[in-house]
Design an enzyme around this catalytic site. Structure first.
Site, PDB file in Angstrom:
ATOM      1  N   SER A 289     -12.666  -3.531   2.099  1.00  0.00           N
ATOM      2  CA  SER A 289     -12.758  -2.834   3.388  1.00  0.00           C
ATOM      3  C   SER A 289     -14.219  -2.660   3.754  1.00  0.00           C
ATOM      4  O   SER A 289     -15.037  -2.308   2.900  1.00  0.00           O
ATOM      5  CB  SER A 289     -12.164  -1.430   3.278  1.00  0.00           C
ATOM      6  OG  SER A 289     -10.934  -1.471   2.650  1.00  0.00           O
TER       7      SER A 289
ATOM      8  N   LYS B 225      -4.926   6.302   8.697  1.00  0.00           N
ATOM      9  CA  LYS B 225      -6.151   6.530   7.900  1.00  0.00           C
ATOM     10  C   LYS B 225      -6.936   7.597   8.664  1.00  0.00           C
ATOM     11  O   LYS B 225      -8.023   7.336   9.223  1.00  0.00           O
ATOM     12  CB  LYS B 225      -6.912   5.189   7.822  1.00  0.00           C
ATOM     13  CG  LYS B 225      -8.001   5.149   6.816  1.00  0.00           C
ATOM     14  CD  LYS B 225      -7.538   4.740   5.442  1.00  0.00           C
ATOM     15  CE  LYS B 225      -8.680   4.835   4.488  1.00  0.00           C
ATOM     16  NZ  LYS B 225      -8.329   5.346   3.179  1.00  0.00           N
TER      17      LYS B 225
ATOM     18  N   ARG C 235       0.868  -1.190   0.000  1.00  0.00           N
ATOM     19  CA  ARG C 235       0.000   0.000   0.000  1.00  0.00           C
ATOM     20  C   ARG C 235       0.894   1.227   0.000  1.00  0.00           C
ATOM     21  O   ARG C 235       1.645   1.472   0.941  1.00  0.00           O
ATOM     22  CB  ARG C 235      -0.903  -0.002   1.236  1.00  0.00           C
ATOM     23  CG  ARG C 235      -1.784   1.240   1.384  1.00  0.00           C
ATOM     24  CD  ARG C 235      -2.631   1.121   2.640  1.00  0.00           C
ATOM     25  NE  ARG C 235      -3.548   2.225   2.824  1.00  0.00           N
ATOM     26  CZ  ARG C 235      -3.234   3.337   3.496  1.00  0.00           C
ATOM     27  NH1 ARG C 235      -2.035   3.494   4.025  1.00  0.00           N
ATOM     28  NH2 ARG C 235      -4.136   4.299   3.638  1.00  0.00           N
TER      29      ARG C 235
HETATM   30  C1  LIG Z   1      -6.939  -5.282   5.104  1.00  0.00           C
HETATM   31  C2  LIG Z   1      -7.319  -3.895   4.749  1.00  0.00           C
HETATM   32  N1  LIG Z   1      -8.432  -3.383   5.248  1.00  0.00           N
HETATM   33  C3  LIG Z   1      -8.792  -2.119   4.949  1.00  0.00           C
HETATM   34  C4  LIG Z   1      -8.022  -1.359   4.072  1.00  0.00           C
HETATM   35  C5  LIG Z   1      -8.432   0.038   3.676  1.00  0.00           C
HETATM   36  O1  LIG Z   1      -8.819   0.122   2.326  1.00  0.00           O
HETATM   37  P1  LIG Z   1      -9.443   1.492   1.771  1.00  0.00           P
HETATM   38  O2  LIG Z   1     -10.644   1.807   2.579  1.00  0.00           O
HETATM   39  O3  LIG Z   1      -9.625   1.391   0.314  1.00  0.00           O
HETATM   40  O4  LIG Z   1      -8.342   2.563   2.097  1.00  0.00           O
HETATM   41  P2  LIG Z   1      -6.842   2.640   1.512  1.00  0.00           P
HETATM   42  O5  LIG Z   1      -6.060   1.580   2.167  1.00  0.00           O
HETATM   43  O6  LIG Z   1      -6.914   2.420   0.044  1.00  0.00           O
HETATM   44  O7  LIG Z   1      -6.377   3.991   1.875  1.00  0.00           O
HETATM   45  C6  LIG Z   1      -6.863  -1.936   3.557  1.00  0.00           C
HETATM   46  N2  LIG Z   1      -6.063  -1.275   2.722  1.00  0.00           N
HETATM   47  N3  LIG Z   1      -6.535  -3.194   3.901  1.00  0.00           N
HETATM   48  C1  LIG Z   2      -5.571   1.094   5.762  1.00  0.00           C
HETATM   49  C2  LIG Z   2      -6.509   1.161   6.898  1.00  0.00           C
HETATM   50  N1  LIG Z   2      -7.826   0.910   6.720  1.00  0.00           N
HETATM   51  C3  LIG Z   2      -8.529   0.980   7.828  1.00  0.00           C
HETATM   52  S1  LIG Z   2      -7.559   1.392   9.119  1.00  0.00           S
HETATM   53  C4  LIG Z   2      -6.182   1.425   8.162  1.00  0.00           C
HETATM   54  C5  LIG Z   2      -4.832   1.766   8.651  1.00  0.00           C
HETATM   55  C6  LIG Z   2      -4.334   0.932   9.789  1.00  0.00           C
HETATM   56  O1  LIG Z   2      -3.071   1.357  10.102  1.00  0.00           O
HETATM   57  P1  LIG Z   2      -2.434   1.220  11.546  1.00  0.00           P
HETATM   58  O2  LIG Z   2      -2.272  -0.216  11.806  1.00  0.00           O
HETATM   59  O3  LIG Z   2      -1.136   1.959  11.440  1.00  0.00           O
HETATM   60  O4  LIG Z   2      -3.368   1.892  12.507  1.00  0.00           O
END
Ligand SMILES: Cc1ncc(COP(=O)(O)OP(=O)(O)O)c(N)n1
Ligand SMILES: Cc1ncsc1CCOP(=O)(O)O
Ligand SMILES: [Mg+2]
Length: 372
Positions: free
Chosen positions: A267, A296, A198
């Site tokens: 998600s 996020k 990511r």
């Molecule tokens: C395992 C997992 N869960 C949630 C997310 C978040 O996806 P998304 O809401 O599209 O946000 P971004 O990651 O694209 O900013 C994830 N990446 N992985």
């Molecule tokens: C990508 C994403 N989607 C929901 S929460 C999240 C970020 C989680 O990051 P962290 O483990 O650093 O709190």
């Protein structure tokens, strides 16, 4: 300077001369060569199939895949006639002692299986071509068999991916870091089996380069490798799947592009999104953010209540995500999570191997209690 005479070459030349003046014997000789080629490649294909079959049987315990290997071996055997076997000349075959250094080593099960699939497909291609000189139906028969082997390969690889996904309890979602490769490798050494690439800001040229390196690294440890957001990138770098958010491409469209052998994650932040993701055919879901997180920042926390809802209602693997670290993982587990996904807790860890092992030990403990 006098040149020594190579008697082998002389023999070969005289053979060719004889062949040139005796067209009938040339035909017979060519036929023998074709028979030997067919015999050798029927053996190669059968051996390769047997190697795949053993893994399907003892490694995957999958009767359907074992059955397909068996049918293929039987269909193949029907072409291995006595006259083809009789043409065998093992002592005179210079190919028996040649092996490529890569054949002596296989880095993991996936590499072993892929090498043997290539071997079977190559042998079947040879059988398809030379078979046309042997029997009017042989070319067509082996073309069909080759396509069945391709299908077997995608089914087996897809099955393995799904199995590993269901077994994975910890999911590392990466964020840009100078030592990204090193950190991911350290986590893999700790037993991590699922990684998502990511990077929301890099150029595609960088993404492609990083993704290829990460995919190779993950696969060398037998771990799954997923791409965030981008179906095209997932296909381009031969990832195991893609993770899609609510604003990304719909699952049904991604499925058409990726097929059923690759994984699609989605998600979700509430019950409605979860039910829709499952109905649309997601292979797994993200459940969160459990806690507010700077990774996020724009997303409000869904809380532990949603984790408990997922524990009771999700029929597919789900990963609690968002703000999870060593200090609160046990609260998330207590709310019902058996799988978690983290970014900072591993990427920013001083000892990624150790923290991975800690998370896994906590998650395994829960599974052990649940199964006892
Ligand atoms: C395992 C997992 N869960 C949630 C997310 C978040 O996806 P998304 O809401 O599209 O946000 P971004 O990651 O694209 O900013 C994830 N990446 N992985
Ligand atoms: C990508 C994403 N989607 C929901 S929460 C999240 C970020 C989680 O990051 P962290 O483990 O650093 O709190
Ligand atoms: Mg996204």
């Amino acid at each position: 300077m006098s040149k020594s005479i190579d008697t082998t070459s002389l023999n070969e030349i005289s053979n060719r001369v004889v062949v040139m003046v005796e067209p009938h014997s040339q035909k017979a000789q060519t036929q023998q060569v074709v028979y030997r080629i067919l015999d050798a490649n029927l053996d190669r294909a059968r051996e390769g199939l047997r190697i795949i079959e053993e893994w399907c049987r003892f490694g995957l315990n999958n009767g359907q895949l074992v059955g397909e290997c068996k049918y293929l071996r039987q269909d193949l055997a029907q072409w291995h006639t006595a006259e083809l076997r009789a043409a065998r000349d093992t002592p005179g075959d210079p190919g028996t002692e040649l092996s490529h250094p890569q054949e002596e080593q296989r880095s993991n099960m996936k590499a072993l299986l892929q090498a043997n699939f290539s071997r079977i497909q190559e042998a079947m291609r040879v059988l398809e071509e030379y078979g046309k000189l042997y029997h009017p139906n042989m070319g067509k028969a082996f073309k069909q068999m080759r396509y069945r082997v391709y299908t077997l390969e995608t089914s087996l690889m897809g099955y393995q991916r799904h199995q590993l996904l269901w077994r994975s309890q910890l999911y590392l979602v990466t964020s840009p870091a100078e030592t990204l490769l090193k950190t991911v490798e350290a986590a893999l050494k700790g037993g991590l089996t699922l990684v998502q690439y990511r990077d929301k800001t890099a150029d595609d040229i960088v993404r492609v380069e990083q993704a290829i390196k990460l995919r190779r690294l993950c696969h060398s440890y037998g771990a799954l490798f997923i791409i965030n957001d981008r179906v095209d990138l997932a296909l381009a770098v031969d990832a195991d799947g893609v993770h899609l958010g609510q604003q990304d491409m719909p699952i049904t469209m991604a499925r058409e592009l990726l097929g059923h052998q690759r994984l699609i994650g989605k998600s979700t932040t509430n019950a409605e999104e979860m039910q829709k993701a499952i109905a649309d055919g997601a292979d797994y879901i993200g459940v969160g953010p459990v806690y507010e997180t700077p990774t996020k920042a724009d997303k409000p926390a869904a809380g532990l209540q949603y984790v408990s809802y997922a524990a009771k209602n999700s029929s597919i693997p789900w990963f609690a995500i968002g703000g999870i670290d060593a200090s609160n993982i046990n609260d998330v587990i207590e709310a019902g999570a058996e799988r978690v996904a983290v970014v900072r807790a591993i990427i920013q860890a001083e000892q990624p191997t150790l923290i991975t092992q800690y998370f896994l030990s906590q998650l395994h403990r829960i599974k052990t209690i649940a199964n006892s």
